[in-house]
Write an enzyme that holds these catalytic residues in place. Sequence first.
Site, PDB file in Angstrom:
ATOM      1  N   ASP A  26      -5.565  -7.923   3.254  1.00 12.27           N
ATOM      2  CA  ASP A  26      -6.373  -6.720   3.082  1.00 12.27           C
ATOM      3  C   ASP A  26      -7.658  -7.112   2.341  1.00 12.27           C
ATOM      4  OD1 ASP A  26      -7.136  -4.028   2.970  1.00 12.27           O
ATOM      5  OD2 ASP A  26      -6.036  -3.685   1.112  1.00 12.27           O
ATOM      6  N   ASP A  28     -10.149  -4.624   0.239  1.00 13.85           N
ATOM      7  CA  ASP A  28     -10.360  -3.968  -1.054  1.00 13.85           C
ATOM      8  C   ASP A  28      -9.084  -3.976  -1.883  1.00 13.85           C
ATOM      9  OD1 ASP A  28     -13.211  -2.632  -0.842  1.00 13.85           O
ATOM     10  OD2 ASP A  28     -12.226  -2.349   1.090  1.00 13.85           O
ATOM     11  N   ASP A 202      -2.545  -4.056  -1.262  1.00 12.07           N
ATOM     12  CA  ASP A 202      -2.384  -3.352  -2.535  1.00 12.07           C
ATOM     13  C   ASP A 202      -2.104  -1.872  -2.363  1.00 12.07           C
ATOM     14  OD1 ASP A 202      -5.082  -2.836  -1.565  1.00 12.07           O
ATOM     15  OD2 ASP A 202      -5.476  -1.947  -3.536  1.00 12.07           O
TER      16      ASP A 202
END
Length: 252
Positions: A26, A28, A202
């Site tokens: 991922d 961000d 996240d």
Amino acid sequence: MTTAASTIRQLPAPPGRLTRPALFLDMDGVLAPLAETPDAVVPDARRTAVLRALAQRLNGRLAIISGRTLAEIDRIAESAAASASGVHGLERRRADGSLDRAAADPAVRDAVAAFQDFARTRPGIIVEDKAVSASLHYRQAQGEAEAVGALAERLADETGLTLQPGNLVVELKTPGTDKGTALAAFMAEAPFKGAMPVMLGDDLTDEDGFRAAEALGGFGVLVGPPRATAARHGLPDVDAVLAWLDAVEETP
């Protein structure tokens, strides 16, 4: 007594040596720190160098899978990943440069207009038009969280668009894909086919990727604070991610 939270806190770091891994990352909160606005995330020399070296070590078995568009992924990562998927799987670029792009649901235009109307009188709310989806960012207006959620749920019911909650953002997207479907599509193709998938994420949007990696014989790595997750390993922050990516080795 062992609680769910304490179990999550004890997630071990991923191993530093892996057998023929394929890494899916991922953007961000994983490769780049979260920022107040989407365009505040900028290229970083260390990140770019780590990604380029990793792609070379793994013979191209590296892909960025993000909610951002492919254009934004390339801007931030300085085109360090040949393979990438944007907007939760709605855009996907293979290792050979060929592209898959889903046709936008016409209702996305209605969502963009409704989000813009909502944001007009609410300072700090940011609308992001990704053509195949519409996002409403409220990191700078967290007091509007309840109103943002109610609006997104109503629009999802009215339009049939898929509601994708994220970290201080809601997104209404063209249905049909997620980060898990993107990971699985990559794993069916060269150079990923037959490798062990490892997904680093996240956010709640990364759980589909964690589950897909697990189903295909790999595992997920949760980055950041503990929470309920399908990931089996954990890393505390972006710096730890970059350090691990820089050191991870493929076993012979």
